[in-house]
Every structure is written in structure tokens, then in C-alpha cells.
Design a protein around this motif. Structure first.
Motif, short mmCIF file in Angstrom:
data_model
loop_
_atom_site.label_atom_id
_atom_site.label_comp_id
_atom_site.label_asym_id
_atom_site.label_seq_id
_atom_site.Cartn_x
_atom_site.Cartn_y
_atom_site.Cartn_z
N HIS A 313 54.68 51.39 43.38
CA HIS A 313 54.98 51.56 44.84
C HIS A 313 56.01 50.57 45.31
O HIS A 313 56.90 50.73 46.01
CB HIS A 313 53.59 51.69 45.67
N LYS A 316 59.68 51.02 44.06
CA LYS A 316 60.08 52.14 44.60
C LYS A 316 60.79 51.71 46.14
O LYS A 316 61.74 51.97 46.50
CB LYS A 316 59.25 53.25 44.99
N ALA A 317 59.98 50.80 46.73
CA ALA A 317 60.30 50.17 47.99
C ALA A 317 61.39 49.39 47.92
O ALA A 317 62.39 49.18 48.86
CB ALA A 317 58.95 49.57 48.67
N GLY A 320 64.96 50.64 47.55
CA GLY A 320 65.52 51.23 48.76
C GLY A 320 66.32 50.24 49.50
O GLY A 320 67.11 50.41 50.55
N ASN A 372 59.63 42.55 53.52
CA ASN A 372 59.24 43.84 54.01
C ASN A 372 59.26 44.81 53.21
O ASN A 372 58.21 46.00 53.22
CB ASN A 372 60.23 44.11 55.20
N ALA A 373 60.02 45.08 51.99
CA ALA A 373 59.94 45.91 51.00
C ALA A 373 58.97 46.06 50.19
O ALA A 373 58.11 46.85 49.80
CB ALA A 373 61.22 45.82 50.10
N ARG A 376 55.98 47.10 52.12
CA ARG A 376 55.96 48.74 52.40
C ARG A 376 55.45 49.14 51.13
O ARG A 376 54.51 50.20 51.10
CB ARG A 376 57.21 49.05 52.56
N GLY A 377 55.64 48.76 49.87
CA GLY A 377 54.95 49.00 48.64
C GLY A 377 53.28 48.87 48.69
O GLY A 377 52.76 49.68 48.38
N THR A 380 51.68 51.50 51.08
CA THR A 380 51.75 52.72 50.71
C THR A 380 50.50 52.92 49.68
O THR A 380 49.84 53.85 49.49
CB THR A 380 53.12 53.15 49.84
N GLN A 410 57.27 61.72 46.01
CA GLN A 410 58.35 60.94 46.25
C GLN A 410 59.02 60.74 44.79
O GLN A 410 58.46 61.43 43.59
CB GLN A 410 57.78 59.45 46.51
#
Length: 451
Positions: A313, A316-317, A320, A372-373, A376-377, A380, A410
């Protein structure tokens, strides 16, 4: 040449040799060129920069309390009185010459401390160093680990994330162009991440270090265990001997590393008597070797699977917002990941040896984006698979214990991976969604039955 002249010449050679030896004997083998003090929560580190390795002795004295450091054949070339001592037990530092060539340094301390010393070899930033660590007795006693009982399943506790900023203090980590230091970059990102995790209801964050000091690798996992962490996230910035290398990465512990760590735990009495297994806790000290090995293996396997899940997770974040060095979670035997009962990941935020990435990593804007990334992972992962007994787990399943939840596929998702994260079987997923195969598409919404 006559015998008399030969004898006279030999006499002068001997005299010159004695004089030369006398000059050498009063010269100094090493010089102390600089000194630094690094106060940390559990100890204070005093570092002497020296031009070469030295022989030294270290001992304590009382009434009044003081620590004495004797260095053989060393000359002091810096002013120790200018060192900042705030936050340390050191009240004053004195020095004197002994035997015309040795250096004695006396540390007047406010309270009793336990001193330890060792030599450090040169690194990218510093030369040879003599390190004195002063451990304070009242601070070295670890608080007992809080063991969650089965009853706490209904207490809606917070998810605990321990954030580990790599390196620190005398260990700068990797150095990038323009003297960008890894220890500074990762501490800034870690503080941003802590603020984000702390802002989420049902989650809280702790840090292994919140300042510029060094924490031992085993101590870092010890901090996570003390806080009964649900996850340990270690933040780093990679380096390579070629500046072209770039991209972020996420690591989990390798199976080989897990196997060796299990053997280490079983071999050491203090580890075997400790707790594993999360909720309820399982002590190994009263188990026979076979059962202890099975329990420890189960605990490490569960932690490793959870580490891979959260790592995916986070990766993936991060993908982005930045380039990835590897598009899957890598596995290696990092010491900081070797906790048998705590899922752990190591995040390489980029290559600080790459000029472009170094210039980004040192900016507050990019540090906030990276934090922040990672957040987010984590968010999630924990909303998808919340640990038992937590508020997020309660929110997810209260009022819908027998109702399926929805999940949007995803990039990188597989049916088996979704099943593992949600503690259901692949056949249950296929039956719930009338799937004829295990193939799923990005953006497809599926129902996940209650586990």
C-alpha cells in the motif's frame, strides 16, 4: 680511516640517535582537534575527533561524581569549555597534561552515570573518533511493555505506529550533493508523518528519535515493543556510488533474515522470556524448544505477511508522487525490521546521492509530499485490514458483522492478496462476486464477505 676516527664517528652517531629518540618521545602520536556533545533521552554522547586511533582508559569517581578519561600520547588542540552541555548530566569539562605527553579529561557530572567508551573509524563526514557514552540509571530502566488482554478487543484502542528516523547524531547516514545529510532529511519527513498519523482518529504515532542523536538498531525495535506498536516504519534515504540511481523503495524482512532472527531469539534467554504474539501475549520461557520454535515461527510469519501487505500500500501511494526504484516490495535482512511480533517496513524515500532527488528531498514541500504519500499507504492498509480491538476495526464491522463490504480494485491487486488481507478465502470471494476466475480489473468493485 684510523680506528680512533672510526670510534669517534660511531660515538657521534649514537649521540644523534639518542637525541632523535628524545625528540620523538615528547612528540604526540595524536591530537584532539574537535569535540561534540549529543544529548539523547537515555544517554549523552561525548565525541572527541582525533587524528589517529588512541589508547585510553575510562573510570568513574565519586564525592563528587566525575568521569575521568586518560588518553595516551595525545595533545588537546581545541577548547572543551565551549561545548554546549544543556540537556546532559555534564556540569563542566576540565583537561590537563599528564606525564608531559598524556591527556586527562575530567567530566564533572550532576549525578551518577554509567560510562562506556569505544573508537569509531572515519566515515564520509568525520575522521577517527573516541566516543564516550554516559548512561543515566533512572533513564535506562525501560517502562514495562503494556500487554493487551483479550478483553481489550472491545475497548476500541488506537492503532500505534512507531516511526523511526534513521541514523542521527554522530551517524549522519548518506551524504548528498551540497552536503545534504540523510539524518536531517529523514527526521523532517518522520515528524511530518507523525503529525499526519496523529491527526487521524483511531491512530497515534510515536518516534524512536525526535532530535539529532543516535539510537541503536536494536533499541529502535525495543522502542516499538515498549509502545506495543502495530507497525514500525523506518524512514531512510538511499545512496549509491553512481549518481544516476534514483527512485523510492519499500523493504520488508527477508525470510532468511526472519529465520536467523528466530534462532537468535530462541538462543538468548532474555528474548525467550519476553512476549510475542500481540493480543494476550505469549511467553516462551515455560515452553519446550519445539513448541517455542513453532510459536515464534508463527508469530514471525504473521508479522512478515502483514509487513508485505502494508508495504504494498505504501509503495503504491509513493508511486503516485515520485519515481519508484523497484515496483514491488523488496526483502532484506535489515536489523531494524527484525521484530518477531511487530510488522515492520523500511522506506527508502529516494537516492540522496542523486543530485535531482537530493535537491527535492531537502525541501520542506517535498518532505511533506513524501510523508503524505507514506501516510496514505498506511491509512489504506489499516482501513482495509484494521488490527483487532481497534477503533477502526470496530467502525468497520459494527452494525455490519454479517454484511459484505465493497472494495475497488487497484493496480497490483490480486484476488489472493485481497483474500489474505481480509482474512477470507479466494473461493469465498469468487462465490460472493459470482466470479468464474481469479482475474480482476483495475476499477472493478467487488464485495468482501465478513471474515
Amino acid at each position: 680511516m684510523s680506528a680512533r676516527k672510526h670510534k669517534t664517528s660511531a660515538y657521534f652517531i649514537v649521540i644523534l640517535g639518542v637525541l632523535w629518540l628524545g625528540i620523538v618521545s615528547v612528540s604526540h602520536a595524536a591530537n584532539v582537534t574537535n569535540a561534540r556533545v549529543w544529548p539523547a533521552p537515555d544517554h549523552t554522547r561525548l565525541v572527541f575527533e582525533i587524528t589517529s586511533g588512541v589508547e585510553h582508559t575510562l573510570f568513574s569517581m565519586s564525592s563528587p561524581n566525575r568521569i575521568v578519561v586518560d588518553m595516551s600520547n595525545v595533545k588537546l588542540l581545541t577548547d572543551l569549555s565551549d561545548l554546549p552541555l544543556a540537556g546532559s548530566p555534564i556540569k563542566r569539562i576540565r583537561s590537563a597534561v599528564r606525564n608531559k605527553r598524556d591527556l586527562r579529561v575530567v567530566l564533572d557530572v550532576a549525578r551518577q552515570v554509567e560510562p562506556k567508551s569505544f573508537l569509531l573509524k572515519p566515515n564520509e563526514q568525520y575522521g577517527n573518533r573516541l566516543v564516550i557514552d554516559l548512561y543515566e540509571h533512572e533513564k535506562t530502566q525501560q517502562a514495562p511493555k503494556v500487554v493487551r488482554s483479550v478483553d481489550s478487543q472491545h475497548q476500541k484502542r488506537d492503532i500505534v505506529v512507531v516511526i523511526d528516523a534513521g541514523h542521527g547524531g554522530e551517524d549522519p547516514g548518506a551524504l548528498g550533493p551540497g552536503r545534504v545529510r540523510e539524518k536531517d532529511v529523514v527526521l523532517a519527513i518522520s515528524k511530518e508523518l507523525k503529525a499526519l498519523v496523529g491527526s487521524q482518529r483511531g491512530m497515534k504515532a510515536e518516534m524512536t528519535r525526535d532530535g539529532d542523536y543516535y539510537v541503536g538498531l536494536r533499541q529502535r525495535t525495543g522502542v516499538a515493543r515498549k509502545h506495543n506498536a502495530d507497525l514500525l516504519v523506518s524512514i531512510h534515504a538511499d545512496a549509491f556510488n553512481k549518481p544516476q540511481a534514483s527512485g523510492a523503495s519499500v523493504y520488508a524482512l527477508s525470510k532468511r533474515g526472519a529465520t536467523s532472527e528466530a534462532a537468535r531469539w530462541l538462543a538468548q534467554k532474555e528474548n525467550s522470556a519476553d512476549l510475542i504474539g500481540g493480543v494476550g501475549g505469549v511467553s516462551l520461557d515455560d515452553k519446550d524448544d519445539v513448541l517455542a520454535g513453532v510459536l515464534l515461527d508463527l508469530s514471525m510469519t504473521a508479522s512478515l505477511n502483514a509487513s508485505l501487505g502494508v508495504g504494498n500500500h505504501v509503495l503504491k501511494a509513493m508511486g503516485g508522487m515520485t519515481r519508484l526504484h523497484k515496483k514491488r516490495v523488496e526483502q532484506a535482512g535489515f536489523v531494524v525490521l527484525k521484530s518477531p511480533d511487530i510488522p515492520s517496513i523500511l522506506v527508502e524515500t529516494g537516492f540522496i546521492s542523486n543530485p535531482v532527488e537530493a535537491s527535492r528531498l531537502k525541501t520542506r514541500k517535498y518532505q511533506k509530499k513524501m510523508a503524505n504519500a507514506i501516510y496514505r499507504g498506511l491509512d489504506t492498509h489499516f482501513k482495509t485490514t484494521p488490527p483487532p480491538g481497534t477503533l477502526l476495526s470496530y467502525q468497520q464491522y459494527s452494525g455490519q458483522a454479517n454484511s459484505p463490504k465493497q472494495y475497488k480494485i487497484q493496480r497490483g491487486d490480486t484476488l489472493s492478496g485481497i483474500a489474505k488481507r481480509n482474512q477470507v478465502t479466494v473461493s469465498q470471494l469468487r462465490k460472493e462476486n459470482s466470479l468464474r476466475s481469479d482475474h480482476v480489473k483495475i476499477g472493478q468493485v467487488i464485495r468482501i464477505p465478513a471474515s
